[in-house]
Design a protein around this motif. Sequence first.
Motif, PDB file in Angstrom:
ATOM      1  N   ASP A   1       0.868  -1.183   0.000  1.00 45.64           N
ATOM      2  CA  ASP A   1       0.000   0.000   0.000  1.00 45.64           C
ATOM      3  C   ASP A   1       0.905   1.234   0.000  1.00 45.64           C
ATOM      4  O   ASP A   1       1.502   1.587   1.020  1.00 45.64           O
ATOM      5  N   LEU A   2       1.021   1.870  -1.154  1.00 45.03           N
ATOM      6  CA  LEU A   2       1.927   3.017  -1.289  1.00 45.03           C
ATOM      7  C   LEU A   2       1.490   4.185  -0.417  1.00 45.03           C
ATOM      8  O   LEU A   2       2.326   4.950   0.082  1.00 45.03           O
ATOM      9  N   ALA A   3       0.174   4.311  -0.209  1.00 46.48           N
ATOM     10  CA  ALA A   3      -0.325   5.385   0.654  1.00 46.48           C
ATOM     11  C   ALA A   3       0.091   5.147   2.107  1.00 46.48           C
ATOM     12  O   ALA A   3       0.478   6.077   2.819  1.00 46.48           O
ATOM     13  N   ARG A   4       0.038   3.896   2.533  1.00 45.63           N
ATOM     14  CA  ARG A   4       0.471   3.568   3.900  1.00 45.63           C
ATOM     15  C   ARG A   4       1.952   3.872   4.072  1.00 45.63           C
ATOM     16  O   ARG A   4       2.358   4.433   5.108  1.00 45.63           O
ATOM     17  N   VAL A   5       2.768   3.526   3.094  1.00 41.27           N
ATOM     18  CA  VAL A   5       4.204   3.811   3.177  1.00 41.27           C
ATOM     19  C   VAL A   5       4.432   5.312   3.280  1.00 41.27           C
ATOM     20  O   VAL A   5       5.266   5.787   4.063  1.00 41.27           O
ATOM     21  N   ARG A   6       3.665   6.070   2.520  1.00 37.02           N
ATOM     22  CA  ARG A   6       3.812   7.528   2.518  1.00 37.02           C
ATOM     23  C   ARG A   6       3.422   8.124   3.874  1.00 37.02           C
ATOM     24  O   ARG A   6       4.125   8.981   4.425  1.00 37.02           O
ATOM     25  N   HIS A   7       2.294   7.663   4.429  1.00 36.06           N
ATOM     26  CA  HIS A   7       1.788   8.270   5.669  1.00 36.06           C
ATOM     27  C   HIS A   7       2.497   7.732   6.907  1.00 36.06           C
ATOM     28  O   HIS A   7       2.788   8.495   7.828  1.00 36.06           O
ATOM     29  N   GLN A   8       2.788   6.421   6.935  1.00 40.96           N
ATOM     30  CA  GLN A   8       3.384   5.830   8.137  1.00 40.96           C
ATOM     31  C   GLN A   8       4.888   6.025   8.201  1.00 40.96           C
ATOM     32  O   GLN A   8       5.443   6.247   9.278  1.00 40.96           O
ATOM     33  N   PHE A   9       5.557   5.984   7.035  1.00 38.82           N
ATOM     34  CA  PHE A   9       7.025   6.015   7.032  1.00 38.82           C
ATOM     35  C   PHE A   9       7.606   7.279   6.405  1.00 38.82           C
ATOM     36  O   PHE A   9       8.820   7.439   6.342  1.00 38.82           O
ATOM     37  N   CYS A  10       6.734   8.160   5.920  1.00 35.98           N
ATOM     38  CA  CYS A  10       7.180   9.417   5.302  1.00 35.98           C
ATOM     39  C   CYS A  10       8.105   9.167   4.110  1.00 35.98           C
ATOM     40  O   CYS A  10       9.077   9.900   3.885  1.00 35.98           O
ATOM     41  N   VAL A  11       7.815   8.108   3.355  1.00 34.23           N
ATOM     42  CA  VAL A  11       8.574   7.777   2.153  1.00 34.23           C
ATOM     43  C   VAL A  11       7.589   7.714   0.987  1.00 34.23           C
ATOM     44  O   VAL A  11       6.615   6.968   1.029  1.00 34.23           O
ATOM     45  N   ASN A  12       7.853   8.520  -0.024  1.00 30.42           N
ATOM     46  CA  ASN A  12       6.975   8.567  -1.197  1.00 30.42           C
ATOM     47  C   ASN A  12       7.580   7.711  -2.307  1.00 30.42           C
ATOM     48  O   ASN A  12       8.320   8.204  -3.161  1.00 30.42           O
ATOM     49  N   LEU A  13       7.273   6.409  -2.271  1.00 33.25           N
ATOM     50  CA  LEU A  13       7.848   5.516  -3.265  1.00 33.25           C
ATOM     51  C   LEU A  13       7.371   5.841  -4.671  1.00 33.25           C
ATOM     52  O   LEU A  13       8.103   5.635  -5.648  1.00 33.25           O
ATOM     53  N   SER A  14       6.149   6.357  -4.781  1.00 35.43           N
ATOM     54  CA  SER A  14       5.605   6.695  -6.099  1.00 35.43           C
ATOM     55  C   SER A  14       6.471   7.723  -6.817  1.00 35.43           C
ATOM     56  O   SER A  14       6.582   7.722  -8.050  1.00 35.43           O
ATOM     57  N   GLU A  15       7.099   8.611  -6.040  1.00 38.90           N
ATOM     58  CA  GLU A  15       7.974   9.617  -6.619  1.00 38.90           C
ATOM     59  C   GLU A  15       9.452   9.208  -6.539  1.00 38.90           C
ATOM     60  O   GLU A  15      10.172   9.248  -7.530  1.00 38.90           O
ATOM     61  N   ASP A  16       9.861   8.791  -5.323  1.00 31.85           N
ATOM     62  CA  ASP A  16      11.280   8.493  -5.108  1.00 31.85           C
ATOM     63  C   ASP A  16      11.768   7.315  -5.946  1.00 31.85           C
ATOM     64  O   ASP A  16      12.938   7.255  -6.332  1.00 31.85           O
ATOM     65  N   ARG A  17      10.884   6.351  -6.219  1.00 33.63           N
ATOM     66  CA  ARG A  17      11.273   5.170  -6.984  1.00 33.63           C
ATOM     67  C   ARG A  17      10.407   5.024  -8.237  1.00 33.63           C
ATOM     68  O   ARG A  17      10.150   3.916  -8.719  1.00 33.63           O
ATOM     69  N   LYS A  18       9.999   6.182  -8.756  1.00 27.54           N
ATOM     70  CA  LYS A  18       9.085   6.214  -9.900  1.00 27.54           C
ATOM     71  C   LYS A  18       9.633   5.441 -11.092  1.00 27.54           C
ATOM     72  O   LYS A  18       8.938   4.607 -11.692  1.00 27.54           O
ATOM     73  N   ASP A  19      10.894   5.687 -11.446  1.00 26.95           N
ATOM     74  CA  ASP A  19      11.473   5.019 -12.621  1.00 26.95           C
ATOM     75  C   ASP A  19      11.576   3.512 -12.394  1.00 26.95           C
ATOM     76  O   ASP A  19      11.320   2.718 -13.311  1.00 26.95           O
ATOM     77  N   TYR A  20      11.931   3.120 -11.176  1.00 26.20           N
ATOM     78  CA  TYR A  20      12.060   1.691 -10.894  1.00 26.20           C
ATOM     79  C   TYR A  20      10.695   1.007 -10.972  1.00 26.20           C
ATOM     80  O   TYR A  20      10.558  -0.090 -11.545  1.00 26.20           O
ATOM     81  N   ILE A  21       9.665   1.652 -10.413  1.00 26.79           N
ATOM     82  CA  ILE A  21       8.316   1.074 -10.443  1.00 26.79           C
ATOM     83  C   ILE A  21       7.814   0.985 -11.881  1.00 26.79           C
ATOM     84  O   ILE A  21       7.192  -0.014 -12.282  1.00 26.79           O
ATOM     85  N   ARG A  22       8.085   2.023 -12.679  1.00 23.76           N
ATOM     86  CA  ARG A  22       7.682   1.967 -14.090  1.00 23.76           C
ATOM     87  C   ARG A  22       8.371   0.808 -14.810  1.00 23.76           C
ATOM     88  O   ARG A  22       7.765   0.149 -15.654  1.00 23.76           O
ATOM     89  N   ASN A  23       9.620   0.587 -14.473  1.00 24.38           N
ATOM     90  CA  ASN A  23      10.347  -0.513 -15.104  1.00 24.38           C
ATOM     91  C   ASN A  23       9.774  -1.866 -14.683  1.00 24.38           C
ATOM     92  O   ASN A  23       9.701  -2.800 -15.503  1.00 24.38           O
ATOM     93  N   LEU A  24       9.361  -1.980 -13.410  1.00 27.85           N
ATOM     94  CA  LEU A  24       8.707  -3.208 -12.958  1.00 27.85           C
ATOM     95  C   LEU A  24       7.449  -3.479 -13.787  1.00 27.85           C
ATOM     96  O   LEU A  24       7.191  -4.627 -14.190  1.00 27.85           O
ATOM     97  N   GLU A  25       6.686  -2.417 -14.050  1.00 26.31           N
ATOM     98  CA  GLU A  25       5.472  -2.585 -14.857  1.00 26.31           C
ATOM     99  C   GLU A  25       5.819  -2.943 -16.300  1.00 26.31           C
ATOM    100  O   GLU A  25       5.198  -3.831 -16.903  1.00 26.31           O
ATOM    101  N   LYS A  26       6.827  -2.269 -16.837  1.00 31.52           N
ATOM    102  CA  LYS A  26       7.232  -2.527 -18.218  1.00 31.52           C
ATOM    103  C   LYS A  26       7.706  -3.968 -18.388  1.00 31.52           C
ATOM    104  O   LYS A  26       7.410  -4.618 -19.402  1.00 31.52           O
ATOM    105  N   GLU A  27       8.428  -4.482 -17.383  1.00 35.09           N
ATOM    106  CA  GLU A  27       8.943  -5.853 -17.441  1.00 35.09           C
ATOM    107  C   GLU A  27       7.902  -6.885 -17.003  1.00 35.09           C
ATOM    108  O   GLU A  27       8.204  -8.080 -16.915  1.00 35.09           O
TER     109      GLU A  27
END
Length: 388
Positions: A326-352
Amino acid sequence: MINLCAYVAGIYIHIPFCRQACFYCDFHFSTNLRPREDMVKAIGHELSLRKDYLKGSAIQTVYFGGGTPSLLSRQELEHIFSQLHQNFAIDSDAEITLEANPDDLSDDALTLYKGIGINRLSIGIQSFDDAVLKSLNRAHNGMAARSGVMRAQDKGFNNISIDLIYAIPQQDIDRWAENVGEAIRLQPQHISSYSLTIEEKTMFGKWAKQGKFKTADDDVAAGEHERLVDLLNAAGFEHYEVSNFARPGYRSRHNTSYWLGKHYLGIGPGAHSFDTNTRQFNVSDNRKYISSLQRDEIPSTIETLSAQDKLNEYLMISLRTSWGVDLARVRHQFCVNLSEDRKDYIRNLEKEELATVTGEMLVLTRKGLLLADEIAMNLIPSGSQLPG
């Protein structure tokens, strides 16, 4: 979306005895059964000493693991259950699981389990192939595996899980598929299946050091896992965690609570406890465990989890499940925005085609699940420093 409220506090009880040592197992156990009486008393005493650990929460799951809990006698089980009910509020519809070897499932044993309140069996079959069972140093044979499950069903158990192992060197993919087919025909409600791994302190580990043993290569293991998923999906099983499959309504409530990060109490030598902020580890030594409890001491160490520890654990565990991160949980509970900070990596996961992102949920595909641990490590933003 999974109903988080359905999964709350649980108790795990480790029974550290086996009749013989399986060549692959590195769980804490002993084949010396002489201290059983003292061990059961110590486990009962630890239950009384730890009665406040879960802060009065109603207990939704109890899990007897090991080792081989089906070695316990009527008197031993009754003593532990007495301590459970004296010290905890066990919910009336709690899932109470006992791990059992198929050759222990006599009519008398099954009648005892039913009468004492056990309503779920986890049967350690591993294989239906006699040659494979012998190579693993299992005590039962294929016939005992089949008859144990059927006898439990005849006694009215309608929540049965069986364990299988794949990537065994002398088992090719066709023999593996035959094993899965045997499991399906027995109609259990749940199947757990694990790849054979070499652990250093096991007999296989010692042989591997001497060059006498080698596991199947990664491609073979991946192929057998794919065949497993195909066969179980076709038979109506839900693949809800990397190694776990359930018919609708029969997920392991106990293990799912672990994967959701719920708090739990671990009792017995080698058992772990978790209260969401700390993890407690009981000593993996039967003699030390018993002698400490005789002195009213709990032989354990405590680790306080940092925010980084909690995030790492959340990602490692959640990525292995069908509900994902849950990316929203990570953002609110851990103050880490994976959607932005790891945007390219997540896009690559989807592409692959290793993951999908729907709304705020990142879920691994079948292909991605085989790389879950690697993906979890790569999701942590480089150089991130969490508060706390």
